[in-house]
Write a protein that holds these residues in place. Structure first.
Motif, PDB file in Angstrom:
ATOM      1  N   CYS A 212    -103.160  50.059 -55.874  1.00 49.37           N
ATOM      2  CA  CYS A 212    -102.757  51.288 -55.325  1.00 49.37           C
ATOM      3  C   CYS A 212    -101.345  51.250 -55.063  1.00 49.37           C
ATOM      4  O   CYS A 212    -100.634  52.525 -54.720  1.00 49.37           O
ATOM      5  CB  CYS A 212    -103.417  51.741 -54.184  1.00 49.37           C
ATOM      6  SG  CYS A 212    -102.676  50.712 -52.493  1.00 49.37           S
TER       7      CYS A 212
ATOM      8  N   CYS B  49    -102.945  44.384 -48.880  1.00 50.49           N
ATOM      9  CA  CYS B  49    -102.236  45.423 -49.017  1.00 50.49           C
ATOM     10  C   CYS B  49    -102.125  46.548 -47.942  1.00 50.49           C
ATOM     11  O   CYS B  49    -103.422  46.586 -47.185  1.00 50.49           O
ATOM     12  CB  CYS B  49    -102.774  46.187 -50.416  1.00 50.49           C
ATOM     13  SG  CYS B  49    -102.271  48.001 -50.208  1.00 50.49           S
TER      14      CYS B  49
ATOM     15  N   CYS C 154    -104.443  49.811 -48.834  1.00 46.39           N
ATOM     16  CA  CYS C 154    -105.961  49.896 -49.272  1.00 46.39           C
ATOM     17  C   CYS C 154    -106.745  48.467 -48.904  1.00 46.39           C
ATOM     18  O   CYS C 154    -107.866  48.347 -49.155  1.00 46.39           O
ATOM     19  CB  CYS C 154    -106.241  50.063 -50.509  1.00 46.39           C
ATOM     20  SG  CYS C 154    -105.830  48.507 -51.772  1.00 46.39           S
TER      21      CYS C 154
ATOM     22  N   CYS D  47     -99.248  46.189 -54.582  1.00 47.33           N
ATOM     23  CA  CYS D  47    -100.676  46.281 -54.547  1.00 47.33           C
ATOM     24  C   CYS D  47    -101.056  46.739 -56.041  1.00 47.33           C
ATOM     25  O   CYS D  47    -100.442  47.583 -56.431  1.00 47.33           O
ATOM     26  CB  CYS D  47    -101.464  46.960 -53.741  1.00 47.33           C
ATOM     27  SG  CYS D  47    -103.110  47.098 -53.984  1.00 47.33           S
TER      28      CYS D  47
ATOM     29  N   GLY E  19     -99.302  49.944 -52.832  1.00 46.34           N
ATOM     30  CA  GLY E  19     -98.930  49.754 -51.671  1.00 46.34           C
ATOM     31  C   GLY E  19     -98.153  48.556 -51.566  1.00 46.34           C
ATOM     32  O   GLY E  19     -98.371  47.562 -52.304  1.00 46.34           O
TER      33      GLY E  19
HETATM   34 ZN    ZN Z   1    -103.642  48.685 -52.027  1.00 45.56          ZN
END
Ligand code: ZN
Ligand code: BJW
Length: 246
Positions: A149, A125, A128, A146, A151
Motif C-alpha cells: 500500500c 506497515c 495496512c 510497504c 505506507g
Molecule cells: Zn501497507
C-alpha cells in the motif's frame, strides 16, 4: 561463588522457573544497555527516537537509528548467560520473559519466550499492518515503504506510550505467577508495565532472585540478590543444578 543454602534448597525443589530479563543480559554480547553510564539514552534522547510521534516527524532518522542497532544485533552472539538459561531447560520448565528485542535468547536455544517489547527483526506497515522480516526489505538508511500500500514501515518494537502485545504480556505474567523461582536478570526494572511482572511473581509466592551488577528499583522486593555479571553468575547456577540433580 558460595550461594546461600535457602536458594540452593529452592533450586533443588523448583519445577517451574522464569527468567525476567533486560538489556544487561546482552551487555556481555556487546549490545549497549539503555540507562547507566554507558547506556544509549545518555547519548540519544528517548523522546526523539522511541515513540510514534518521533517516527512520524522524522521517519528516516528513527529508521536509521534502528538500522544501526540491527547491525549490532545481527553481529552479536548469545553469551554464557543466554546459554546457561537455555541449558536449564534440561532440568526445569523454563519460561523467558524478556524486554529485549535482540532475539539472543532464541538464538541461544531457549524455546518458551515472551517478548514484551517486540523484536527488531520484524517490521510492519503502519497503514495496512503487513509484516516484513528485516531481510525481506531492501535495507537502506531511509524508512522503507510497504510493498502493498505504500505506507511507512516501522520496526515491530514497543515505543513509549504504546501498549505491549497482549498475548506476550499475559503469557509472561502467568508464567511468572506460576513460577517457583523468578530470576530478574540485567534490568533496571523502571519501565512499566513490564516491571510489574516480577512484582506479580512475588505476590504469588515465587522466590525472587535478582542478578545485576548493581542494586535496582526491584532490589527491595527480592529474596536474594546476586551482584555481578549475568554471564558469570548464571553458568555457576547451572553447575549447582547439575550437582543437585546428579
Ligand atoms: Zn501497507
Ligand atoms: C547488567 C550487566 C551485566 C548491565 N550483568 N546486569 C511515569 C511513571 C510510570 C510509568 C510511566 C510514567 N510515564 C510514562 C510511563 C509509562 C512508560 C514508562 O514505564 N516510563 C518510565 C520509564 C517512567 N511505559 C510505557 O510507555 C509502556 N507502555 C505503556 O505504558 O502503555 C500503556 C499506555 C498506553 C497509552 C498511553 C499511556 C499508557 C511502553 C514501554 C516501552 C519501552 N520501550 C523500550 C524501547 C524498546 C525499543 C527499542 O529498543 O528501541 O524498551 S525503552 C527501553 O527500556 C527498552 C527496554 O526494554 C526497557 C527496559 O530497559 P532495561 O532492559 O531494564 O535496560 P536498562 O538499560 O534500563 O538496565 C540495564 C540493567 O542491566 C542495569 O540495571 C544494569 O546495572 C544491568 N547490567 N550489565 C547483569 N553484565
Amino acid at each position: 561463588m558460595q550461594f546461600k543454602q535457602e536458594f540452593l534448597d529452592k533450586l533443588k525443589d523448583a519445577k517451574k522457573i522464569v527468567f525476567f530479563t533486560g538489556a544487561g543480559i546482552s551487555a556481555e554480547s556487546s549490545i549497549p544497555t539503555f540507562r547507566g553510564k554507558d547506556g544509549i539514552w545518555n547519548k540519544m534522547k528517548p523522546e526523539e527516537l522511541a515513540n510514534f510521534d518521533a517516527f512520524i516527524r522524522n521517519p528516516d532518522l528513527v529508521w536509521e537509528w534502528y538500522q544501526h542497532r540491527r547491525i549490532i544485533v545481527n553481529t552479536a552472539l548469545p553469551n554464557a548467560g543466554h546459554t546457561a538459561i537455555a541449558e536449564l531447560e534440561k532440568y526445569y520448565d523454563v519460561s523467558v520473559v524478556t524486554q529485549n528485542i535482540d532475539d539472543l535468547h532464541r538464538r541461544a536455544g531457549s524455546t518458551k519466550i515472551f517478548e514484551l517489547h517486540g523484536n527488531i527483526e520484524r517490521n510492519f506497515c503502519i497503514e495496512c499492518h503487513t509484516f516484513y522480516n528485516s531481510p525481506e526489505l531492501e535495507i537502506t538508511n531511509t524508512a522503507p515503504k510497504c510493498k502493498k500500500c505504500g505506507g511507512l514501515v516501522r520496526p515491530d518494537v514497543v515505543w513509549f506510550g504504546e501498549m505491549l502485545p497482549q498475548d506476550e504480556f499475559s503469557g509472561g505474567e502467568k508464567a511468572a505467577e506460576w513460577s517457583d523461582i523468578c530470576f530478574v536478570v540485567g534490568t533496571s526494572a523502571v519501565v512499566y508495565p513490564a516491571a510489574h511482572i516480577p512484582i506479580s511473581a512475588k505476590r504469588s509466592g515465587s522466590y525472587i532472585v535478582e542478578i545485576n551488577i548493581e542494586p535496582t528499583e526491584l532490589s527491595r522486593y527480592t529474596d536474594y540478590s546476586l551482584f555481578g555479571k549475568a554471564g558469570e553468575i548464571l553458568p555457576k547456577i547451572v553447575e549447582e543444578v547439575k550437582k543437585s540433580k546428579s
